[in-house]
Design a protein around this motif. Structure first.
Motif, PDB file in Angstrom:
ATOM      1  N   GLU A 113       0.830  -1.194   0.000  1.00  0.00           N
ATOM      2  CA  GLU A 113       0.000   0.000   0.000  1.00  0.00           C
ATOM      3  C   GLU A 113       0.871   1.253   0.000  1.00  0.00           C
ATOM      4  O   GLU A 113       1.638   1.488   0.930  1.00  0.00           O
ATOM      5  CB  GLU A 113      -0.904   0.001   1.236  1.00  0.00           C
ATOM      6  CG  GLU A 113      -1.779   1.231   1.332  1.00  0.00           C
ATOM      7  CD  GLU A 113      -2.499   1.338   2.659  1.00  0.00           C
ATOM      8  OE1 GLU A 113      -3.163   2.355   2.888  1.00  0.00           O
ATOM      9  OE2 GLU A 113      -2.370   0.390   3.471  1.00  0.00           O
ATOM     10  N   ARG A 114       0.749   2.038  -1.041  1.00  0.00           N
ATOM     11  CA  ARG A 114       1.417   3.341  -1.063  1.00  0.00           C
ATOM     12  C   ARG A 114       0.619   4.291  -0.183  1.00  0.00           C
ATOM     13  O   ARG A 114      -0.544   4.557  -0.458  1.00  0.00           O
ATOM     14  CB  ARG A 114       1.481   3.898  -2.485  1.00  0.00           C
ATOM     15  CG  ARG A 114       2.410   3.165  -3.429  1.00  0.00           C
ATOM     16  CD  ARG A 114       2.482   3.935  -4.752  1.00  0.00           C
ATOM     17  NE  ARG A 114       3.312   3.256  -5.714  1.00  0.00           N
ATOM     18  CZ  ARG A 114       2.868   2.358  -6.602  1.00  0.00           C
ATOM     19  NH1 ARG A 114       1.586   2.033  -6.596  1.00  0.00           N
ATOM     20  NH2 ARG A 114       3.694   1.795  -7.457  1.00  0.00           N
ATOM     21  N   ILE A 115       1.242   4.817   0.843  1.00  0.00           N
ATOM     22  CA  ILE A 115       0.524   5.740   1.713  1.00  0.00           C
ATOM     23  C   ILE A 115       0.846   7.185   1.363  1.00  0.00           C
ATOM     24  O   ILE A 115      -0.007   8.063   1.418  1.00  0.00           O
ATOM     25  CB  ILE A 115       0.812   5.438   3.198  1.00  0.00           C
ATOM     26  CG1 ILE A 115      -0.105   6.283   4.083  1.00  0.00           C
ATOM     27  CG2 ILE A 115       2.288   5.651   3.546  1.00  0.00           C
ATOM     28  CD1 ILE A 115      -0.104   5.859   5.526  1.00  0.00           C
ATOM     29  N   ILE A 116       2.099   7.452   0.960  1.00  0.00           N
ATOM     30  CA  ILE A 116       2.514   8.794   0.553  1.00  0.00           C
ATOM     31  C   ILE A 116       3.056   8.712  -0.864  1.00  0.00           C
ATOM     32  O   ILE A 116       3.898   7.871  -1.175  1.00  0.00           O
ATOM     33  CB  ILE A 116       3.593   9.362   1.485  1.00  0.00           C
ATOM     34  CG1 ILE A 116       3.050   9.502   2.917  1.00  0.00           C
ATOM     35  CG2 ILE A 116       4.110  10.716   0.983  1.00  0.00           C
ATOM     36  CD1 ILE A 116       4.101   9.839   3.941  1.00  0.00           C
ATOM     37  N   GLU A 117       2.558   9.591  -1.740  1.00  0.00           N
ATOM     38  CA  GLU A 117       3.046   9.673  -3.110  1.00  0.00           C
ATOM     39  C   GLU A 117       3.510  11.101  -3.377  1.00  0.00           C
ATOM     40  O   GLU A 117       2.742  12.054  -3.185  1.00  0.00           O
ATOM     41  CB  GLU A 117       1.958   9.265  -4.096  1.00  0.00           C
ATOM     42  CG  GLU A 117       1.518   7.808  -3.948  1.00  0.00           C
ATOM     43  CD  GLU A 117       0.474   7.411  -4.973  1.00  0.00           C
ATOM     44  OE1 GLU A 117       0.768   7.506  -6.183  1.00  0.00           O
ATOM     45  OE2 GLU A 117      -0.629   7.026  -4.568  1.00  0.00           O
ATOM     46  N   ILE A 118       4.740  11.222  -3.801  1.00  0.00           N
ATOM     47  CA  ILE A 118       5.339  12.520  -4.118  1.00  0.00           C
ATOM     48  C   ILE A 118       5.617  12.524  -5.617  1.00  0.00           C
ATOM     49  O   ILE A 118       6.352  11.670  -6.115  1.00  0.00           O
ATOM     50  CB  ILE A 118       6.627  12.740  -3.309  1.00  0.00           C
ATOM     51  CG1 ILE A 118       6.306  12.689  -1.806  1.00  0.00           C
ATOM     52  CG2 ILE A 118       7.300  14.059  -3.675  1.00  0.00           C
ATOM     53  CD1 ILE A 118       7.526  12.624  -0.914  1.00  0.00           C
ATOM     54  N   ARG A 119       5.020  13.476  -6.323  1.00  0.00           N
ATOM     55  CA  ARG A 119       5.103  13.481  -7.773  1.00  0.00           C
ATOM     56  C   ARG A 119       5.541  14.848  -8.298  1.00  0.00           C
ATOM     57  O   ARG A 119       4.842  15.848  -8.122  1.00  0.00           O
ATOM     58  CB  ARG A 119       3.735  13.132  -8.392  1.00  0.00           C
ATOM     59  CG  ARG A 119       3.267  11.709  -8.100  1.00  0.00           C
ATOM     60  CD  ARG A 119       4.103  10.681  -8.872  1.00  0.00           C
ATOM     61  NE  ARG A 119       3.654   9.318  -8.629  1.00  0.00           N
ATOM     62  CZ  ARG A 119       4.156   8.538  -7.679  1.00  0.00           C
ATOM     63  NH1 ARG A 119       5.130   8.986  -6.890  1.00  0.00           N
ATOM     64  NH2 ARG A 119       3.698   7.313  -7.505  1.00  0.00           N
ATOM     65  N   GLY A 120       6.716  14.872  -8.927  1.00  0.00           N
ATOM     66  CA  GLY A 120       7.195  16.071  -9.603  1.00  0.00           C
ATOM     67  C   GLY A 120       7.294  17.299  -8.724  1.00  0.00           C
ATOM     68  O   GLY A 120       7.067  18.427  -9.178  1.00  0.00           O
ATOM     69  N   VAL A 121       7.678  17.107  -7.468  1.00  0.00           N
ATOM     70  CA  VAL A 121       7.664  18.209  -6.512  1.00  0.00           C
ATOM     71  C   VAL A 121       8.917  19.081  -6.640  1.00  0.00           C
ATOM     72  O   VAL A 121      10.039  18.572  -6.655  1.00  0.00           O
ATOM     73  CB  VAL A 121       7.530  17.672  -5.070  1.00  0.00           C
ATOM     74  CG1 VAL A 121       7.914  18.736  -4.047  1.00  0.00           C
ATOM     75  CG2 VAL A 121       6.107  17.210  -4.819  1.00  0.00           C
ATOM     76  N   SER A 122       8.702  20.377  -6.715  1.00  0.00           N
ATOM     77  CA  SER A 122       9.792  21.359  -6.738  1.00  0.00           C
ATOM     78  C   SER A 122       9.490  22.441  -5.708  1.00  0.00           C
ATOM     79  O   SER A 122       8.327  22.745  -5.426  1.00  0.00           O
ATOM     80  CB  SER A 122       9.932  21.998  -8.124  1.00  0.00           C
ATOM     81  OG  SER A 122      10.272  21.028  -9.091  1.00  0.00           O
TER      82      SER A 122
END
Length: 278
Positions: free
Chosen positions: A16-25
């Motif tokens: 289970e992915r609980i935290i997803e970080i996508r393309g963060v700047s």
């Protein structure tokens, strides 16, 4: 032949992915120009996982933690928790700071109960729950003491107890043991792991120490030099408890293999950063 202690995560899609970080700047604007802390960061963090985040000074480790906490907002990309975008602090996340961040005018018990008070928990219930966590970190006899009466290690135990008392889904720790002596640091590392194994929170732990990252983490996330990116996410398959296995010849050899691998990656990143800055 001894199996490599570094291996790829198996069947990761079934977790289970609980935290997803996508393309963060994230860029901070100061008097001397812009500071690009993070750029295009992608990372998945899984439920009940103990993640350690490692990288050179200024690579955005604390910024990443604050983005997950909701204390800082990204300039681009998004961070989600349980599929919902993080837009600010929430009761599902607690953070432990490097400088303890205790209220100096409040007792140990009151400090630990503070988050419960903010959440509107009745006084009798929050006192009982706070005392439960004060006992858990071994400070029952200091419940009525004030922060200035405690050692640094004891103050950090209060910070950890306060963070856990609100029963968060995710526990965020920003170099919590860096200011402590080696003996106290080791004791608190062991205590933190015992609490994690008992409660199985999802933990994100920022550190400058390669050894600490390997001792504690299910995975070690390596950040590149500023602007920070995720260089590698290295699973650590050493058996727990690692404090005991590291003392054995075989355990020590495996432990050193992981730390050497991580050090080589950090050194390569540092060399690349110097080359690109010339």
């Amino acid at each position: 032949m001894t199996a490599s202690p570094i291996k790829e995560r198996q069947s990761v899609e079934r977790q289970e992915r609980i935290i997803e970080i996508r393309g963060v700047s994230k860029t901070f604007r100061g008097r001397h120009g812009d500071v690009h802390a993070l750029r295009d960061v992608d990372l998945d963090i899984y439920a009940n996982e103990f993640i350690t985040v490692l990288g050179p000074s200024g690579c955005g480790k604390t910024t990443l933690l604050r983005l997950i906490a909701g204390l800082t907002k990204p300039d681009g990309g998004e961070v989600t928790l349980g599929g919902k975008r993080i837009t600010g602090p929430g009761p599902d996340r607690s953070m432990v700071f490097q400088d303890f961040a205790l209220m100096p005018w409040a007792t140990v018990l009151t400090n630990v109960a503070f988050g419960l008070q903010v959440r509107g928990v009745a006084k009798s219930e929050r006192q009982d729950r706070a005392m439960e966590y004060v006992r858990m970190v071994g400070l029952e006899s200091f419940a009525r003491s004030y922060p200035h009466e405690l050692s640094g290690g004891m103050q950090q135990r209060v910070g950890i107890a306060r963070a856990l008392a609100v029963d968060p889904t995710v526990l965020l720790l920003d170099e919590p043991f860096s200011a402590l002596d080696e003996q106290t640091r080791r004791l608190l590392q062991e205590q933190l792991l015992q609490m994690w194994e008992a409660q199985r929170k999802t933990v994100v732990f920022v550190t400058h120490s390669i050894e600490e990252a390997v001792l504690l983490g299910d995975r070690v996330v390596l950040m590149s030099a500023r602007p920070g990116r995720v260089g590698r996410a290295v699973p650590v398959s050493l058996s727990r408890p690692r404090f005991e296995s590291v003392d054995s010849p075989e355990g020590s050899e495996e432990f050193m293999a992981v730390t050497r691998d991580l050090w080589q990656s950090l050194r390569a990143q540092a060399a690349e950063a110097v080359e690109t800055s010339v």
